[in-house]
Design an enzyme around this catalytic site. Structure first.
Site, short mmCIF file in Angstrom:
data_model
loop_
_atom_site.label_atom_id
_atom_site.label_comp_id
_atom_site.label_asym_id
_atom_site.label_seq_id
_atom_site.Cartn_x
_atom_site.Cartn_y
_atom_site.Cartn_z
N THR A 226 34.73 44.56 44.03
CA THR A 226 35.73 44.43 45.10
C THR A 226 36.94 45.29 44.77
O THR A 226 37.20 45.55 43.61
CB THR A 226 36.15 42.94 45.17
OG1 THR A 226 35.05 42.21 45.66
CG2 THR A 226 37.36 42.70 46.05
N ASP A 257 36.21 34.75 48.90
CA ASP A 257 37.67 34.53 48.84
C ASP A 257 38.47 35.71 49.39
O ASP A 257 39.62 35.54 49.80
CB ASP A 257 38.10 34.28 47.39
CG ASP A 257 37.76 35.47 46.50
OD1 ASP A 257 36.64 36.02 46.63
OD2 ASP A 257 38.61 35.87 45.69
N GLY A 278 36.29 38.36 41.91
CA GLY A 278 35.49 37.49 41.06
C GLY A 278 34.59 36.62 41.90
O GLY A 278 34.28 36.95 43.05
N1 ASP Z 1 35.41 37.87 45.33
C1 ASP Z 1 34.35 38.54 46.03
C2 ASP Z 1 33.53 37.53 46.78
O1 ASP Z 1 33.28 36.47 46.25
C3 ASP Z 1 33.45 39.31 45.12
C4 ASP Z 1 34.17 40.23 44.17
O2 ASP Z 1 35.32 40.06 43.87
O3 ASP Z 1 33.56 41.20 43.75
O4 ASP Z 1 33.10 37.82 47.85
#
Ligand code: ASP
Length: 360
Positions: A226, A257, A278
């Site tokens: 992300t 999130d 995350g």
């Molecule tokens: N936080 C993101 C999600 O859960 C994934 C990521 O941060 O890579 O969709």
């Protein structure tokens, strides 16, 4: 005799002071935080995702390309801020660079859902007005962070999803693409690997706990990717933004999130701005981004202390990931409890710091 005692005492004091300054140096050489004692004129910090990013799994070429893209992105925002531009423009344009790069799990290069589609989420928040915009589950908007900004500035809503969000994007004249614009072979292969592993396990075991272990392990081992950015401009305005494809193999319209204000993104000129990355389910439950701001607002903690407490809470729940953040003085923090997090920060003196692994 008296002289000797005074000399010995002086020596003890000298070594104590030396130890203290060595500890401070150790902290900053970890590159996880940059302590700023005086107020910075402006500042910018970004991430390109946290996860099991290990040096042993990385080629020098791949590492160099990540660093080059992080630098390219942060310099775009830094230039805007240096020339007196707004943190809103800095965050949007910086994130655009990472969304357009197949290296990151946002925009082009987003991970695949179980149904072999790409469903994108993004959000942005303005710390001056506490206004915010977010979009979830879009498949045709080239730069979801632009859509999040348009929702914030040009609608009466905070969050739009799916087809409705795409109709709004079209009405606003944002660039739309065919869904296959987001296709990249490496992400598609990533989905195939996860599905094969899942099928094998489902065939060979009937115990629910083995399946749960698989999901946990698989999520731990994926490199999220992300992207996010937080900027403070010369007018003291803090903006935070986050953009993502979510998690590989997500199904049933799962939303993480990243588009949730207070979890993936939060900004308040009185406290700080935060962008998370995350395991989204845990970041939603821990209300990560707002919780960090609240610890500063209601408890008077420093940004570094607040970030550590909240990420420890994520860990205690069983999740992992990281955040980048900056406070109203321009102090920047990159905190994570994974093996690595792609990150970069730049201050008003033009000093650039890029990191990938834990000890850098
Ligand atoms: N936080 C993101 C999600 O859960 C994934 C990521 O941060 O890579 O969709």
């Amino acid at each position: 005799m008296k002289k000797h005692i005074i000399f010995l005492l002086a020596l003890v004091v000298f070594f104590n002071c030396k130890n203290e300054s060595t500890n401070n140096t150790d902290l900053s050489s970890n590159n996880k935080s940059q302590k700023t004692t005086e107020k910075a004129e402006f500042a910018i910090i970004i991430h390109g995702g946290a996860g099991t990013i290990l040096k042993k799994n990385m080629t020098p070429e791949r590492e160099a390309s990540f660093k080059a893209k992080l630098e390219e992105a942060i310099r775009v925002g830094h230039n805007i801020l240096k020339n007196g531009g707004s943190s809103l423009d800095a965050v949007e344009k910086t994130i655009n660079v990472m969304e357009d790069s197949p290296l990151f799990n946002a925009g082009k290069g987003a991970v695949f859902t179980h149904a072999e589609t790409n469903e994108l989420d993004a959000s942005i928040m303005d710390g001056r007005t506490l206004n915010a915009g977010a979009s979830a589950g879009t498949t045709t908007v080239r730069n979801p962070i632009n859509l999040a900004r348009a929702i914030m500035e040009k609608s009466n809503h905070v969050m739009l999803s799916g087809k409705g969000a795409e109709t709004f994007a079209e009405e606003q004249g944002l660039t739309l693409v065919e869904p296959d614009y987001f296709f990249t072979e490496s992400r598609f292969n990533g989905l195939k690997r996860v599905k094969e592993k899942q099928a094998k396990i489902e065939k060979n075991t009937d115990t629910e706990s083995a399946l749960i272990n698989f999901y946990n392990e698989d999520i731990q081992n994926s490199k999220f990717g992300t992207v996010g950015c937080v900027a403070l401009d010369k007018n003291g305005n803090i903006v935070a933004g986050t953009s993502t494809g979510g998690m590989t193999n997500k199904r049933y319209g799962r939303i993480g999130d990243a588009p949730i204000i207070g979890s993936g993104t939060y900004a308040n000129n009185a406290t700080c701005g935060v962008s998370s990355t995350g395991w989204g389910e845990y970041f939603i439950r821990a209300q990560v981004a707002h919780d960090i701001s609240a610890l500063i607002e209601y408890k008077g903690l420093s940004l570094q202390e607040a970030a550590k407490i909240v990420l420890d809470k994520v860990k205690a729940l069983g999740g992992d990931g990281g955040i980048v953040a900056l406070d109203k003085n321009g102090s920047m923090v990159a905190e994570f409890n994974t093996a690595g997090m792609y990150r970069a920060q730049m201050n008003d003196k033009g000093e650039l710091n890029i990191g990938i692994y834990e000890k850098e």
